[in-house]
Enzyme design. Sequence first.
Site, PDB file in Angstrom:
ATOM      1  N   ASP A  13       9.012 -16.378 -13.386  1.00  0.00           N
ATOM      2  CA  ASP A  13       8.803 -16.369 -14.840  1.00  0.00           C
ATOM      3  C   ASP A  13       7.467 -17.040 -15.110  1.00  0.00           C
ATOM      4  O   ASP A  13       6.865 -17.649 -14.222  1.00  0.00           O
ATOM      5  CB  ASP A  13       9.936 -17.140 -15.535  1.00  0.00           C
ATOM      6  CG  ASP A  13       9.760 -17.182 -17.055  1.00  0.00           C
ATOM      7  OD1 ASP A  13       9.390 -16.143 -17.643  1.00  0.00           O
ATOM      8  OD2 ASP A  13       9.923 -18.247 -17.665  1.00  0.00           O
ATOM      9  N   CYS A  76      11.628 -12.685 -16.779  1.00  0.00           N
ATOM     10  CA  CYS A  76      10.715 -12.829 -17.908  1.00  0.00           C
ATOM     11  C   CYS A  76      10.733 -11.496 -18.661  1.00  0.00           C
ATOM     12  O   CYS A  76      10.415 -10.457 -18.074  1.00  0.00           O
ATOM     13  CB  CYS A  76       9.318 -13.115 -17.369  1.00  0.00           C
ATOM     14  SG  CYS A  76       8.015 -13.136 -18.599  1.00  0.00           S
ATOM     15  N   CYS A 187      13.488 -13.514 -24.992  1.00  0.00           N
ATOM     16  CA  CYS A 187      12.549 -14.233 -24.122  1.00  0.00           C
ATOM     17  C   CYS A 187      13.409 -15.226 -23.365  1.00  0.00           C
ATOM     18  O   CYS A 187      14.283 -15.876 -23.965  1.00  0.00           O
ATOM     19  CB  CYS A 187      11.503 -14.962 -24.962  1.00  0.00           C
ATOM     20  SG  CYS A 187      10.591 -16.254 -24.068  1.00  0.00           S
TER      21      CYS A 187
HETATM   22  N1  DGL Z   1       9.896 -16.341 -20.640  1.00  0.00           N
HETATM   23  C1  DGL Z   1       9.088 -15.211 -20.832  1.00  0.00           C
HETATM   24  C2  DGL Z   1       9.791 -14.082 -21.520  1.00  0.00           C
HETATM   25  O1  DGL Z   1      10.961 -13.890 -21.261  1.00  0.00           O
HETATM   26  C3  DGL Z   1       7.637 -15.388 -21.212  1.00  0.00           C
HETATM   27  C4  DGL Z   1       7.321 -16.303 -22.294  1.00  0.00           C
HETATM   28  C5  DGL Z   1       5.842 -16.586 -22.342  1.00  0.00           C
HETATM   29  O2  DGL Z   1       5.321 -17.105 -21.358  1.00  0.00           O
HETATM   30  O3  DGL Z   1       5.230 -16.281 -23.375  1.00  0.00           O
HETATM   31  O4  DGL Z   1       9.233 -13.331 -22.290  1.00  0.00           O
END
Ligand code: DGL
Length: 256
Positions: A13, A76, A187
Amino acid sequence: MMADRKAPVGVFDSGLGGLSVLKELVGVMPRERFLFRGDSANAPYGTKTGDEVLALSRRSTQWLLERGCKEIVVACNTASAVCIEALRKEWPAVPFIGIEPALKPAALENPGGKILLMATPLTLRLERIAALRQRFETKAFISFLPCRGLVELIEGGHLDDDVLFDFLDHLIPPEMRRNLDAAVLGCTHYPHIRPALKRFFEPATRLYDGGAGTARRALAVLRERGLDDPDGTGGVELFNTDPDPALARRAEALMA
Ligand code: DGL
């Protein structure tokens, strides 16, 4: 890559967010070993370009494969939506598991309801997510909320404090929260603030995320390929590209 049951499952991630998926993975396959790579040195991904996210995701994949991982879980939403197909094309022998916002259960379980999809600005601009919305907008009223700045707060440890609540108050005005049937946490950082969100929204608002479904899929794919390790010892190893010990402590606390 040598297919080896005893090899670890790789998970990556942009930072601490993927730990919410890792917890689900450990829950459904406690005997597997996991190697997690958080890229907090480069977080957030959600305000970068698609090309930048692709380059960073390739780097994490390469790193995990060099350590012998038998499957890669892209924990992610942003990276999954931007580049899971590109990663599959580049490493055709490797099983990749992506995550997508849980719009499907939210729409099917709240027919005719008001649904808010919270995600990063980049995720919500992508064609793939527009197509997902299109599939379910006959079932429910879906609106998108780009949550610029929320990942930084969560990375900084603001999981349930006044700073977080003030931020949420500005981000999600009362008319947006009123009579909201469901909020989709699109997210992987956001499940870390689930208890705070539960108190922030009206009591009837249900929260959804894709972590559990992703973990079930990761196990199913390992089984299909004969790569699962039902007799393993289990174990989790956490790595972060940002060496700040405070971040390592937060990661341990999130996994506890
Ligand atoms: N945790 C990630 C997601 O699920 C990314 C968040 C980020 O770094 O902006 O989108």
